[in-house]
Design a protein around this motif. Structure first.
Motif, PDB file in Angstrom:
ATOM      1  N   SER A  92       0.848  -1.219  -0.212  1.00 34.77           N
ATOM      2  CA  SER A  92       0.055   0.008  -0.191  1.00 34.77           C
ATOM      3  C   SER A  92       1.190   1.375  -0.028  1.00 34.77           C
ATOM      4  O   SER A  92       0.700   2.072   0.002  1.00 34.77           O
ATOM      5  CB  SER A  92      -0.759  -0.523   1.343  1.00 34.77           C
TER       6      SER A  92
ATOM      7  N   THR B 217       3.479   2.146   2.446  1.00 34.33           N
ATOM      8  CA  THR B 217       3.387   2.426   3.979  1.00 34.33           C
ATOM      9  C   THR B 217       5.110   1.772   4.409  1.00 34.33           C
ATOM     10  O   THR B 217       4.906   0.588   4.392  1.00 34.33           O
ATOM     11  CB  THR B 217       1.730   2.074   4.904  1.00 34.33           C
TER      12      THR B 217
ATOM     13  N   SER C  59       7.789   1.587   6.945  1.00 37.76           N
ATOM     14  CA  SER C  59       7.780   1.683   8.444  1.00 37.76           C
ATOM     15  C   SER C  59       9.328   0.762   9.072  1.00 37.76           C
ATOM     16  O   SER C  59      10.198   0.517   8.299  1.00 37.76           O
ATOM     17  CB  SER C  59       7.039   0.060   9.068  1.00 37.76           C
TER      18      SER C  59
END
Length: 140
Positions: free
Chosen positions: A127, A129, A131
């Protein structure tokens, strides 16, 4: 009706076949970045220095042959000879140059800049994102 007069029956046969294929699916990505970090450190080191002391020693003595350079422990003796015109020619040891070496140790502190790299690893999923996965720091 005889057997040869009967109409022929055709039974269709079916066969299923399976085809397997693989495809690459991107689930996540990894981003690795590095950064140079400078560290100021105070470095201590012992340095050896050598000093030379030159002393002129007047001699004024007649000699028969040219004396060579000689060593006496840490003292190097370089003879200076001149010809003196008398009724006959004679070698006269005019003076000697005495050179003595001495050594001593001096402790020196010097600021030094060292560099190291830090590594940052980020995992980016499908997606988008990001991290932080791990941060790897250099060993001291």
């Amino acid at each position: 009706m005889t057997a040869s007069d009967q109409p022929e029956i055709v039974i269709p046969l079916h066969e299923e076949s399976l085809t397997l294929d693989t495809r690459r699916v991107e689930r996540s990505r990894v981003r690795v970045t590095t950064k140079v970090v400078e560290h100021e450190r105070l470095v201590r080191q012992s340095l050896e220095q050598e000093e030379v002391e030159v002393t002129r020693v007047p001699i004024g003595r007649e000699i028969d042959r040219y004396p060579g350079i000689r060593q006496d422990g840490d003292l190097t003796i370089v003879p200076l000879v001149e010809e003196v015109l008398v009724v006959e020619r004679r070698l006269m040891l005019r003076e000697e140059i005495h050179i003595r070496k001495t050594k001593h140790t001096v402790d020196v502190e010097q600021p030094v800049t060292t560099r190291s790299e830090e590594v940052f690893v980020e995992r980016i999923d499908a997606s988008g994102t990001a991290s932080a996965d791990t941060t790897v720091q250099p060993e001291e």
